[in-house]
Design a protein around this motif. Structure first.
Motif, PDB file in Angstrom:
ATOM      1  N   ALA A   1      14.874  15.393  50.360  1.00 14.27           N
ATOM      2  CA  ALA A   1      15.068  15.087  51.778  1.00 14.27           C
ATOM      3  C   ALA A   1      13.779  15.272  52.566  1.00 14.27           C
ATOM      4  CB  ALA A   1      16.167  15.970  52.357  1.00 14.27           C
ATOM      5  N   ARG A   2      13.048  16.325  52.259  1.00 16.12           N
ATOM      6  CA  ARG A   2      11.781  16.563  52.962  1.00 16.12           C
ATOM      7  C   ARG A   2      10.808  15.406  52.725  1.00 16.12           C
ATOM      8  NH1 ARG A   2       6.924  20.751  51.719  1.00 16.12           N
ATOM      9  NH2 ARG A   2       6.060  20.887  53.825  1.00 16.12           N
ATOM     10  N   ALA A   3      10.744  14.930  51.489  1.00 17.99           N
ATOM     11  CA  ALA A   3       9.885  13.776  51.195  1.00 17.99           C
ATOM     12  C   ALA A   3      10.381  12.537  51.934  1.00 17.99           C
ATOM     13  CB  ALA A   3       9.850  13.530  49.690  1.00 17.99           C
ATOM     14  N   GLY A   4      11.694  12.375  52.016  1.00 19.94           N
ATOM     15  CA  GLY A   4      12.249  11.232  52.723  1.00 19.94           C
ATOM     16  C   GLY A   4      11.938  11.242  54.208  1.00 19.94           C
ATOM     17  N   LEU A   5      11.936  12.413  54.802  1.00 19.06           N
ATOM     18  CA  LEU A   5      11.665  12.520  56.237  1.00 19.06           C
ATOM     19  C   LEU A   5      10.266  12.031  56.591  1.00 19.06           C
ATOM     20  CD1 LEU A   5      13.269  16.004  57.002  1.00 19.06           C
ATOM     21  CD2 LEU A   5      14.164  13.761  57.648  1.00 19.06           C
ATOM     22  N   ALA A   6       9.364  12.060  55.621  1.00 19.15           N
ATOM     23  CA  ALA A   6       7.996  11.590  55.863  1.00 19.15           C
ATOM     24  C   ALA A   6       7.882  10.070  55.763  1.00 19.15           C
ATOM     25  CB  ALA A   6       7.044  12.243  54.855  1.00 19.15           C
ATOM     26  N   ASN A   7       8.976   9.405  55.356  1.00 18.64           N
ATOM     27  CA  ASN A   7       8.981   7.951  55.225  1.00 18.64           C
ATOM     28  C   ASN A   7       9.698   7.357  56.436  1.00 18.64           C
ATOM     29  OD1 ASN A   7      10.164   5.283  54.478  1.00 18.64           O
ATOM     30  ND2 ASN A   7       9.170   5.670  52.521  1.00 18.64           N
ATOM     31  N   PRO A   8       9.001   6.603  57.284  1.00 20.71           N
ATOM     32  CA  PRO A   8       9.627   6.099  58.518  1.00 20.71           C
ATOM     33  C   PRO A   8      10.875   5.255  58.266  1.00 20.71           C
ATOM     34  CG  PRO A   8       7.244   5.859  58.624  1.00 20.71           C
ATOM     35  CD  PRO A   8       7.564   6.264  57.222  1.00 20.71           C
ATOM     36  N   ALA A   9      10.872   4.418  57.240  1.00 18.63           N
ATOM     37  CA  ALA A   9      12.041   3.578  56.959  1.00 18.63           C
ATOM     38  C   ALA A   9      13.235   4.432  56.537  1.00 18.63           C
ATOM     39  CB  ALA A   9      11.707   2.561  55.872  1.00 18.63           C
TER      40      ALA A   9
ATOM     41  N   ASP B   1      12.343  25.420  56.215  1.00 22.19           N
ATOM     42  CA  ASP B   1      11.554  24.841  57.296  1.00 22.19           C
ATOM     43  C   ASP B   1      10.887  23.594  56.729  1.00 22.19           C
ATOM     44  OD1 ASP B   1       9.469  24.183  59.091  1.00 22.19           O
ATOM     45  OD2 ASP B   1       9.343  26.252  59.798  1.00 22.19           O
ATOM     46  N   ALA B   2      11.315  22.440  57.172  1.00 22.04           N
ATOM     47  CA  ALA B   2      10.798  21.193  56.614  1.00 22.04           C
ATOM     48  C   ALA B   2       9.333  20.970  56.966  1.00 22.04           C
ATOM     49  CB  ALA B   2      11.627  20.010  57.101  1.00 22.04           C
ATOM     50  N   ASP B   3       8.853  21.567  58.047  1.00 35.64           N
ATOM     51  CA  ASP B   3       7.465  21.378  58.463  1.00 35.64           C
ATOM     52  C   ASP B   3       6.500  22.139  57.560  1.00 35.64           C
ATOM     53  OD1 ASP B   3       8.270  19.857  60.808  1.00 35.64           O
ATOM     54  OD2 ASP B   3       8.927  21.780  61.634  1.00 35.64           O
ATOM     55  N   THR B   4       6.819  23.386  57.278  1.00 36.45           N
ATOM     56  CA  THR B   4       5.933  24.243  56.483  1.00 36.45           C
ATOM     57  C   THR B   4       6.306  24.274  55.015  1.00 36.45           C
ATOM     58  OG1 THR B   4       7.292  26.219  56.850  1.00 36.45           O
ATOM     59  CG2 THR B   4       5.583  25.720  58.495  1.00 36.45           C
TER      60      THR B   4
ATOM     61  N   LEU C   1      22.765  11.969  45.812  1.00 36.02           N
ATOM     62  CA  LEU C   1      21.749  11.376  44.943  1.00 36.02           C
ATOM     63  C   LEU C   1      21.184  10.092  45.540  1.00 36.02           C
ATOM     64  CD1 LEU C   1      20.374  11.822  42.158  1.00 36.02           C
ATOM     65  CD2 LEU C   1      22.057  10.230  41.213  1.00 36.02           C
ATOM     66  N   LYS C   2      21.922   9.476  46.457  1.00 36.30           N
ATOM     67  CA  LYS C   2      21.422   8.260  47.096  1.00 36.30           C
ATOM     68  C   LYS C   2      20.138   8.513  47.889  1.00 36.30           C
ATOM     69  CE  LYS C   2      25.772   5.640  47.554  1.00 36.30           C
ATOM     70  NZ  LYS C   2      26.908   6.476  47.198  1.00 36.30           N
ATOM     71  N   THR C   3      19.858   9.766  48.226  1.00 38.97           N
ATOM     72  CA  THR C   3      18.577  10.065  48.871  1.00 38.97           C
ATOM     73  C   THR C   3      17.431   9.718  47.935  1.00 38.97           C
ATOM     74  OG1 THR C   3      18.696  12.378  48.114  1.00 38.97           O
ATOM     75  CG2 THR C   3      19.524  11.894  50.330  1.00 38.97           C
ATOM     76  N   LEU C   4      17.591  10.022  46.650  1.00 41.05           N
ATOM     77  CA  LEU C   4      16.562   9.688  45.661  1.00 41.05           C
ATOM     78  C   LEU C   4      16.516   8.185  45.414  1.00 41.05           C
ATOM     79  CD1 LEU C   4      14.414  10.659  43.638  1.00 41.05           C
ATOM     80  CD2 LEU C   4      16.255  10.924  41.952  1.00 41.05           C
ATOM     81  N   THR C   5      17.679   7.540  45.401  1.00 36.85           N
ATOM     82  CA  THR C   5      17.727   6.085  45.236  1.00 36.85           C
ATOM     83  C   THR C   5      16.929   5.398  46.348  1.00 36.85           C
ATOM     84  OG1 THR C   5      19.959   6.315  44.319  1.00 36.85           O
ATOM     85  CG2 THR C   5      19.256   4.102  44.956  1.00 36.85           C
ATOM     86  N   ALA C   6      17.193   5.796  47.586  1.00 35.39           N
ATOM     87  CA  ALA C   6      16.499   5.189  48.725  1.00 35.39           C
ATOM     88  C   ALA C   6      15.010   5.474  48.688  1.00 35.39           C
ATOM     89  CB  ALA C   6      17.108   5.695  50.030  1.00 35.39           C
ATOM     90  N   LEU C   7      14.651   6.727  48.441  1.00 37.77           N
ATOM     91  CA  LEU C   7      13.241   7.100  48.446  1.00 37.77           C
ATOM     92  C   LEU C   7      12.478   6.371  47.339  1.00 37.77           C
ATOM     93  CD1 LEU C   7      11.262   8.926  49.948  1.00 37.77           C
ATOM     94  CD2 LEU C   7      11.786  10.738  48.310  1.00 37.77           C
ATOM     95  N   THR C   8      13.143   6.105  46.238  1.00 35.32           N
ATOM     96  CA  THR C   8      12.516   5.390  45.128  1.00 35.32           C
ATOM     97  C   THR C   8      12.333   3.909  45.432  1.00 35.32           C
ATOM     98  OG1 THR C   8      13.500   6.921  43.518  1.00 35.32           O
ATOM     99  CG2 THR C   8      12.747   4.794  42.681  1.00 35.32           C
ATOM    100  N   LEU C   9      13.356   3.294  46.003  1.00 38.62           N
ATOM    101  CA  LEU C   9      13.365   1.832  46.113  1.00 38.62           C
ATOM    102  C   LEU C   9      12.787   1.290  47.413  1.00 38.62           C
ATOM    103  CD1 LEU C   9      16.805   0.966  44.476  1.00 38.62           C
ATOM    104  CD2 LEU C   9      14.527   1.071  43.433  1.00 38.62           C
ATOM    105  N   ILE C  10      12.757   2.064  48.474  1.00 37.60           N
ATOM    106  CA  ILE C  10      12.206   1.568  49.742  1.00 37.60           C
ATOM    107  C   ILE C  10      10.788   1.018  49.569  1.00 37.60           C
ATOM    108  CG2 ILE C  10      11.342   2.312  52.006  1.00 37.60           C
ATOM    109  CD1 ILE C  10      13.919   3.993  52.275  1.00 37.60           C
TER     110      ILE C  10
END
Length: 370
Positions: free
Chosen positions: A194-202, A61-64, A83-92
């Motif tokens: 992914a959960r951390a990424g979902l909190a980033n609007p970009a 559950d991504a919310d809780t 792994l590109k999820t980490l690349t994006a989350l790092t560099l955005i």
């Protein structure tokens, strides 16, 4: 009750790869004791999740942050393009999306899946992030890494973020996810990232875009998102799929229904996984809020925090893993198909085993992944 098999990541102290903040790794499996199992971990009182050919998975559950079910969640495998999820989350946060660059020949000539960058064209950073997360462009990954100051700096930044997220199973060696000795992640870590990424609007915007115009030396062409569930699954937000001939199929995805979001991650799938992932998402929606979770997706650390000990909720039933415990065969029997890191207690002492895939891999374009 469950059989406890503690991943090596829970036993080895972690240090910062940047020379900055050091994070001490926990002494219990991240997310809870039950998640140390290499088998199936499910809540009591409900049917088990649908069958999947994936070696490892997490439904959460991504919310809780509640982990609803898992199989070998901390097993370390090659992540391919997930792994590109980490690349994006790092560099955005580090790169101005409106900055314009011309990619190097090195970036344009990256093997595997590419969006088709040209040294003759100019691209916004925003274009490159869309190419990275929609078209899984390895060329875009390299162009972003070079813009960030180079591959070495980007790897340092990515690994530092992984530690702060408590994604201790993750070691980034390439910005694209192309296989390299020492690179790894886990289903648990992919869900965490992914959960951390979902909190980033970009980040959320890039993963949810189905089609987009992309610059060419003369004009534009259309690119589309490789995540097939964006067209097939109700409420699909997106995230990322990946494949190489060594890693096999991997995927992490999130969907939202009735105000709730479920995330599913799978690793090492030998075939067509889209229908299986859809069924795992359905199962997650059907049980969320009704069962005792088997673990949790932990929150990121602050830069001064030490890793807290993870406490397990009173879980559930654990089905023993079909595969044997780590390091049950001698190092002399290691082959190219070996993809895990583990530990085993022998005579009261601890034998650490590092079994890495990929030494001396000669990569060819047709075998490279997305």
């Amino acid at each position: 009750m469950w059989t406890k098999l503690v991943p090596v990541t829970a036993l080895i102290a972690s240090v910062s790869l940047t020379g900055g903040t050091a994070y001490a790794a926990p002494t219990t499996p991240v997310g809870g004791e039950a998640l140390g199992s290499r088998g199936l971990v499910t809540p009591e009182g409900v049917k088990e999740p649908p069958k999947t050919q994936a070696t490892s998975y997490v439904i959460a559950d991504a919310d809780t942050g509640e982990v609803l079910a898992a199989k070998d969640p901390h097993g370390r495998f090659l992540p391919a393009s997930t792994l590109k999820t980490l690349t994006a989350l790092t560099l955005i946060p580090k790169l101005d999306k409106d900055r314009k660059i011309r990619p190097s020949e090195n970036a344009c000539n990256q093997e595997g899946t590419a969006v088709g960058l040209s040294v003759k064209a100019t691209y916004k950073i925003d274009d490159l992030f869309r190419a990275l997360m929609m078209s899984s462009g390895n060329d875009a990954a390299m162009a972003l890494a070079e813009t960030n100051g180079g591959v070495a700096k980007t790897m340092s930044d990515m690994n530092a973020l992984a530690k702060r997220l408590q994604a201790y199973d993750t070691v980034a060696k390439t910005p694209s996810g192309l296989d390299k000795p020492g690179q790894s992640s886990s289903a648990y870590d992919l869900a965490l990232i992914a959960r951390a990424g979902l909190a980033n609007p970009a980040f959320r915007g890039y993963i949810s875009t189905k089609t987009s115009k992309f610059p060419a030396p003369k004009g534009y062409y259309e690119i589309s998102n490789h995540n097939k569930l964006l067209w097939r699954y109700k409420g699909m937000i997106g995230v990322k799929n990946g494949w190489t001939s060594k890693a096999l199929g991997s995927f992490v995805g999130a969907a939202s229904r009735d105000g709730h979001t479920i995330v599913v991650s799978i690793m090492r799938h030998e075939g067509y996984f889209w229908d299986e992932v859809a069924k795992l998402l359905d199962w997650g929606f059907s049980v969320r809020g009704k069962v005792q979770p088997v673990g949790r997706l932990v929150d990121p650390l602050s830069e001064v925090q030490a890793v807290p000990r993870s406490s397990a909720p009173p879980a559930s039933k654990v089905t023993p893993a079909a595969q044997p415990p780590l390091l049950d065969t001698a190092a002399s029997k290691q082959t190219d198909s070996t993809r895990t890191i583990g530990s085993v207690v022998i005579g009261g002492g601890l034998l650490f085993g590092l079994i890495w895939l990929g030494f001396g891999i000669r990569r060819r374009r047709r075998r490279s992944g997305s």
